[in-house]
Write a protein that holds these residues in place. Structure first.
Motif, PDB file in Angstrom:
ATOM      1  N   ARG A 199       0.830  -1.221   0.000  1.00 14.67           N
ATOM      2  CA  ARG A 199       0.000   0.000   0.000  1.00 14.67           C
ATOM      3  C   ARG A 199       0.863   1.270   0.000  1.00 14.67           C
ATOM      4  N   THR A 200       1.950   1.285   0.756  1.00 12.88           N
ATOM      5  CA  THR A 200       2.812   2.470   0.812  1.00 12.88           C
ATOM      6  C   THR A 200       3.392   2.781  -0.564  1.00 12.88           C
ATOM      7  N   ASN A 201       3.832   1.763  -1.281  1.00 10.66           N
ATOM      8  CA  ASN A 201       4.386   1.972  -2.630  1.00 10.66           C
ATOM      9  C   ASN A 201       3.325   2.527  -3.576  1.00 10.66           C
ATOM     10  N   VAL A 202       2.130   1.977  -3.513  1.00 13.66           N
ATOM     11  CA  VAL A 202       1.036   2.457  -4.370  1.00 13.66           C
ATOM     12  C   VAL A 202       0.731   3.920  -4.048  1.00 13.66           C
ATOM     13  N   LEU A 203       0.666   4.265  -2.772  1.00 13.59           N
ATOM     14  CA  LEU A 203       0.358   5.641  -2.371  1.00 13.59           C
ATOM     15  C   LEU A 203       1.451   6.615  -2.791  1.00 13.59           C
ATOM     16  N   GLN A 204       2.693   6.171  -2.812  1.00 12.50           N
ATOM     17  CA  GLN A 204       3.787   7.027  -3.288  1.00 12.50           C
ATOM     18  C   GLN A 204       3.632   7.327  -4.776  1.00 12.50           C
ATOM     19  N   ILE A 205       3.246   6.335  -5.548  1.00  4.83           N
ATOM     20  CA  ILE A 205       3.014   6.547  -6.988  1.00  4.83           C
ATOM     21  C   ILE A 205       1.859   7.520  -7.179  1.00  4.83           C
ATOM     22  N   VAL A 206       0.794   7.333  -6.427  1.00 12.55           N
ATOM     23  CA  VAL A 206      -0.371   8.220  -6.516  1.00 12.55           C
ATOM     24  C   VAL A 206       0.049   9.662  -6.234  1.00 12.55           C
ATOM     25  N   GLU A 207       0.834   9.854  -5.203  1.00 14.01           N
ATOM     26  CA  GLU A 207       1.298  11.198  -4.840  1.00 14.01           C
ATOM     27  C   GLU A 207       2.201  11.784  -5.929  1.00 14.01           C
ATOM     28  N   MET A 208       3.087  10.960  -6.465  1.00  7.19           N
ATOM     29  CA  MET A 208       4.016  11.414  -7.499  1.00  7.19           C
ATOM     30  C   MET A 208       3.254  11.960  -8.722  1.00  7.19           C
ATOM     31  N   PHE A 209       2.109  11.361  -9.038  1.00  8.87           N
ATOM     32  CA  PHE A 209       1.321  11.796 -10.197  1.00  8.87           C
ATOM     33  C   PHE A 209       0.271  12.847  -9.829  1.00  8.87           C
ATOM     34  N   ARG A 210       0.321  13.317  -8.594  1.00 10.95           N
ATOM     35  CA  ARG A 210      -0.653  14.296  -8.094  1.00 10.95           C
ATOM     36  C   ARG A 210      -2.090  13.812  -8.284  1.00 10.95           C
ATOM     37  N   ALA A 211      -2.259  12.524  -8.116  1.00 11.89           N
ATOM     38  CA  ALA A 211      -3.594  11.930  -8.137  1.00 11.89           C
ATOM     39  C   ALA A 211      -4.073  11.874  -6.687  1.00 11.89           C
ATOM     40  N   ARG A 212      -5.257  11.327  -6.466  1.00 12.40           N
ATOM     41  CA  ARG A 212      -5.724  11.222  -5.088  1.00 12.40           C
ATOM     42  C   ARG A 212      -6.517   9.936  -4.885  1.00 12.40           C
ATOM     43  N   SER A 224      -3.498  14.827 -19.057  1.00 22.85           N
ATOM     44  CA  SER A 224      -3.443  14.508 -20.483  1.00 22.85           C
ATOM     45  C   SER A 224      -3.469  12.998 -20.652  1.00 22.85           C
ATOM     46  N   GLN A 225      -3.714  12.567 -21.860  1.00 21.22           N
ATOM     47  CA  GLN A 225      -3.716  11.131 -22.146  1.00 21.22           C
ATOM     48  C   GLN A 225      -2.366  10.519 -21.786  1.00 21.22           C
ATOM     49  N   ALA A 226      -1.281  11.239 -22.028  1.00 21.32           N
ATOM     50  CA  ALA A 226       0.060  10.729 -21.716  1.00 21.32           C
ATOM     51  C   ALA A 226       0.237  10.546 -20.208  1.00 21.32           C
ATOM     52  N   LYS A 227      -0.245  11.492 -19.410  1.00 27.36           N
ATOM     53  CA  LYS A 227      -0.127  11.376 -17.950  1.00 27.36           C
ATOM     54  C   LYS A 227      -0.937  10.188 -17.441  1.00 27.36           C
ATOM     55  N   VAL A 228      -2.160  10.044 -17.933  1.00 23.43           N
ATOM     56  CA  VAL A 228      -3.019   8.940 -17.514  1.00 23.43           C
ATOM     57  C   VAL A 228      -2.363   7.604 -17.860  1.00 23.43           C
ATOM     58  N   LYS A 229      -1.811   7.519 -19.065  1.00 24.70           N
ATOM     59  CA  LYS A 229      -1.146   6.282 -19.494  1.00 24.70           C
ATOM     60  C   LYS A 229       0.072   5.985 -18.624  1.00 24.70           C
ATOM     61  N   ALA A 230       0.848   7.016 -18.296  1.00 22.71           N
ATOM     62  CA  ALA A 230       2.037   6.831 -17.461  1.00 22.71           C
ATOM     63  C   ALA A 230       1.651   6.365 -16.054  1.00 22.71           C
ATOM     64  N   LEU A 231       0.587   6.916 -15.505  1.00 26.58           N
ATOM     65  CA  LEU A 231       0.121   6.486 -14.182  1.00 26.58           C
ATOM     66  C   LEU A 231      -0.286   5.015 -14.211  1.00 26.58           C
ATOM     67  N   LEU A 232      -1.031   4.637 -15.234  1.00 21.23           N
ATOM     68  CA  LEU A 232      -1.454   3.238 -15.354  1.00 21.23           C
ATOM     69  C   LEU A 232      -0.256   2.298 -15.489  1.00 21.23           C
ATOM     70  N   THR A 233       0.740   2.724 -16.232  1.00 23.39           N
ATOM     71  CA  THR A 233       1.956   1.917 -16.388  1.00 23.39           C
ATOM     72  C   THR A 233       2.665   1.751 -15.044  1.00 23.39           C
ATOM     73  N   ALA A 234       2.733   2.822 -14.264  1.00 23.24           N
ATOM     74  CA  ALA A 234       3.395   2.763 -12.954  1.00 23.24           C
ATOM     75  C   ALA A 234       2.632   1.882 -11.965  1.00 23.24           C
ATOM     76  N   LEU A 235       1.310   1.864 -12.071  1.00 24.66           N
ATOM     77  CA  LEU A 235       0.493   1.078 -11.147  1.00 24.66           C
ATOM     78  C   LEU A 235       0.341  -0.390 -11.577  1.00 24.66           C
ATOM     79  N   ALA A 236       0.596  -0.682 -12.830  1.00 27.72           N
ATOM     80  CA  ALA A 236       0.380  -2.031 -13.379  1.00 27.72           C
ATOM     81  C   ALA A 236       1.043  -3.149 -12.580  1.00 27.72           C
ATOM     82  N   PRO A 237       2.288  -2.991 -12.111  1.00 26.91           N
ATOM     83  CA  PRO A 237       2.918  -4.089 -11.371  1.00 26.91           C
ATOM     84  C   PRO A 237       2.182  -4.479 -10.075  1.00 26.91           C
TER      85      PRO A 237
END
Length: 175
Positions: free
Chosen positions: A100-113, A129-142
């Motif tokens: 959970r901590t790793n996931v929350l760090q990614i969320v914060e890095m992308f300024r998501a909530r 943007s579409q690029a930001k959304v795609k990058a967030l999904l790529t980071a969360l995929a693992p």
């Protein structure tokens, strides 16, 4: 993605207009990558934002045909360098005590909530943007993306110019 084009179509806010606009693209066998519609600052007008994957030559014909449709007031292709576009993403990610901590760090890095938390998952909201959304999904995929819901792209031209204001003035005989 080299042939993506974003159109902003200002229309009268009436039943059936969206179907006619989308039908025009369907008849020409264009795949609509994204479609968003909603009222503008004037409830009599709606803006349809359409992102299509198409060749330039064929797209020019569609733009001319859109201009001829009843209830269509203005059609404009929004160039990326002079417009702002965003989409909304809700994504449910597997998250337990160990990751959970790793996931929350990614969320914060992308300024998501985080908008929902349960013992084995978090639901994240992001806009960008579409690029930001795609990058967030790529980071969360693992971590295991369980579900994705995203809106179509909404876009607006940069600067103070208001297309809907100009169209309304024209309709009211102001120009």
């Amino acid at each position: 993605m080299a042939n993506m084009h974003t159109f902003s179509v200002l229309v009268e806010n009436k039943p059936g207009v969206l179907a006619r606009v989308a039908g025009l693209f369907a008849r020409r066998a264009f795949n609509i990558e994204s479609l968003a519609v909603g009222p503008t600052e004037d409830p009599l007008l709606a803006r349809i934002t359409i992102v299509v994957d198409a060749q330039d030559a064929a797209l020019e014909q569609v733009q001319k045909q859109l201009d001829k449709l009843i209830n269509v007031l203005h059609v404009e292709e929004l160039q990326p360098e002079i417009s702002v576009d965003r989409r909304l993403l809700l994504v449910k990610v597997a998250a337990n005590d160990s990751n959970r901590t790793n996931v929350l760090q990614i969320v914060e890095m992308f300024r998501a909530r985080v908008v929902d938390v349960v013992p084995d998952a978090v639901t994240v909201e992001a806009t960008g943007s579409q690029a930001k959304v795609k990058a967030l999904l790529t980071a969360l995929a693992p971590y295991g993306v369980k579900e994705i819901v995203q809106s179509g792209t909404v876009a607006i031209g940069r600067g103070a110019r208001s297309v809907s204001e100009q169209v309304l003035q024209k309709l009211q005989g102001g120009e």
